[in-house]
Design an enzyme around this catalytic site. Structure first.
Site: not given
Length: 220
Positions: A50, A126
């Site tokens: 991330c 995601r």
């Protein structure tokens, strides 16, 4: 926040919601009326994949702005965790995060948008949502937690959507770098016999190019 008990579908209005972010409270999609926005989720703060994505989004932020679009991040962490993580990125990596990050500690936004996939654990996958300037959901992408996104592809997809809207065309694979027709765009297939003949006549006159009446393309 709307609760339709199902994720929104392409072409539908983005669900109305009020969210807490690192830039204050925002109303989606109303606060972005007249602009496109790209909402992307990540499994959690202070995670390596991330972090690489946030850095990449930040470095491309101005390119998104040039396309009349804004970036919005999200995870199920709280605002204070987002703020600390953003501070860490700027301090350790020298990259300032210019976009707001939604705090979704109760998972309401994630549930509404289908970001929680039970087989992949309790964190958000995601997900990427591209919403147009009228608040309509135009594109969705889902990646598992172990695979980072390609920010250039999200930017490319945004450009392709806007080009399609502005010119009434479709874009080929990997446009504007397609292996068959390059940066040219595809004209919608003919829906009548007369239009099919007209397409071939235009191709003979050099106005457009065609492999056949159902596959015609042109340079913008």
């Amino acid at each position: 926040m709307e609760n339709t008990n199902r994720i929104p579908l392409l072409g539908e209005k983005f669900p109305s919601m009020t969210v807490k972010t690192t830039h204050g409270v925002k109303k989606l999609p109303d606060d972005y009326a007249g602009k496109w926005f790209v909402l992307f989720s990540h499994p959690g703060d202070f995670t390596p994949v991330c972090t690489t994505e946030f850095v990449a989004f930040a470095k491309k932020a101005e390119e998104f702005k040039k396309l009349n679009s804004e970036l919005i991040g999200l995870s199920v962490d709280q605002v204070f965790a987002h703020i600390k993580w953003i501070e860490w990125i700027e301090e350790k990596l020298g990259v300032k995060i210019p976009f707001p990050v939604i705090a979704d500690e109760l998972g309401k936004v994630a549930t509404t948008l289908g970001m929680l996939h039970e087989a992949k654990g309790t964190n958000t996958v995601r997900a990427v949502f591209i919403v147009d300037d009228k608040g309509i959901l135009r594109l969705m992408m889902y990646y598992p937690q172990e695979v980072g996104r390609n920010i250039d592809e999200i930017l490319r997809a945004l450009k392709a959507l806007q080009t399609s809207d502005q010119n009434g065309v479709a874009t080929p694979e990997n446009w504007p770098n397609n292996g068959l027709i390059g940066d040219k765009v595809i004209i919608p297939p003919a829906a009548t016999e007369d239009l099919a003949k007209e397409r071939l006549q235009k191709a003979k006159a050099g106005e457009i190019e065609c492999f056949d009446w159902w596959f015609c393309y042109k340079k913008l």
